[in-house]
Design a protein around this motif. Sequence first.
Motif, PDB file in Angstrom:
ATOM      1  N   UNK A   1       0.830  -1.202   0.000  1.00 27.18           N
ATOM      2  CA  UNK A   1       0.000   0.000   0.000  1.00 27.18           C
ATOM      3  C   UNK A   1       0.866   1.254   0.000  1.00 27.18           C
ATOM      4  N   UNK A   2       0.194   2.402  -0.028  1.00 26.78           N
ATOM      5  CA  UNK A   2       0.863   3.701   0.040  1.00 26.78           C
ATOM      6  C   UNK A   2       0.075   4.608   0.967  1.00 26.78           C
TER       7      UNK A   2
ATOM      8  N   UNK B   1       8.176  -6.879  -0.096  1.00 26.54           N
ATOM      9  CA  UNK B   1       9.309  -7.322   0.720  1.00 26.54           C
ATOM     10  C   UNK B   1       9.527  -6.441   1.958  1.00 26.54           C
ATOM     11  N   UNK B   2       8.639  -5.459   2.152  1.00 26.09           N
ATOM     12  CA  UNK B   2       8.717  -4.586   3.326  1.00 26.09           C
ATOM     13  C   UNK B   2       9.518  -3.317   3.121  1.00 26.09           C
ATOM     14  N   UNK B   3      10.211  -3.189   1.983  1.00 23.45           N
ATOM     15  CA  UNK B   3      11.010  -1.984   1.735  1.00 23.45           C
ATOM     16  C   UNK B   3      10.105  -0.781   1.461  1.00 23.45           C
ATOM     17  N   UNK B   4      10.600   0.387   1.834  1.00 21.35           N
ATOM     18  CA  UNK B   4       9.846   1.631   1.660  1.00 21.35           C
ATOM     19  C   UNK B   4      10.421   2.460   0.523  1.00 21.35           C
TER      20      UNK B   4
END
Length: 141
Positions: free
Chosen positions: A57-58, A73-76
Amino acid sequence: MPGRPAPSRRTVLRSAALTPVAGLGLAACSPGEDGAAPARPTGPVDLGADGEVATGAAKLYRDANVVVSRAEDGSLKAFSTVCTHARCPINKLEGTKLVCPCHGSEFDARTGEVLHAPASVPLMELSVEVKRGRIIASPDI
């Protein structure tokens, strides 16, 4: 009018040339209410708790003019939400699509890429990290 000198050609032309310019600050596509371009982060900005952005999501942080997305993968990833077309602040997020209110440009909140014109340049990417459980964005990339 009698007794009043006629304006010079220079005065008439100068007035005509300046009239459209004066109206630009009032146009619906104006960058901000006061005519100034919206602020972009100039240093690190604490956006909020790490848990505010769900995987896939964003989240739009209107006050900071930043959008943050979280990959599977959890990266932002973070981007400035100042539209690259007319420098309007983007205030609408539909899923992971940002929509500019001024001319309808659309951007992918995960990549910053343009999805719909008139914008032709991607959003400015920001560095983003989690410090002590808080999302911190910065233009230093």
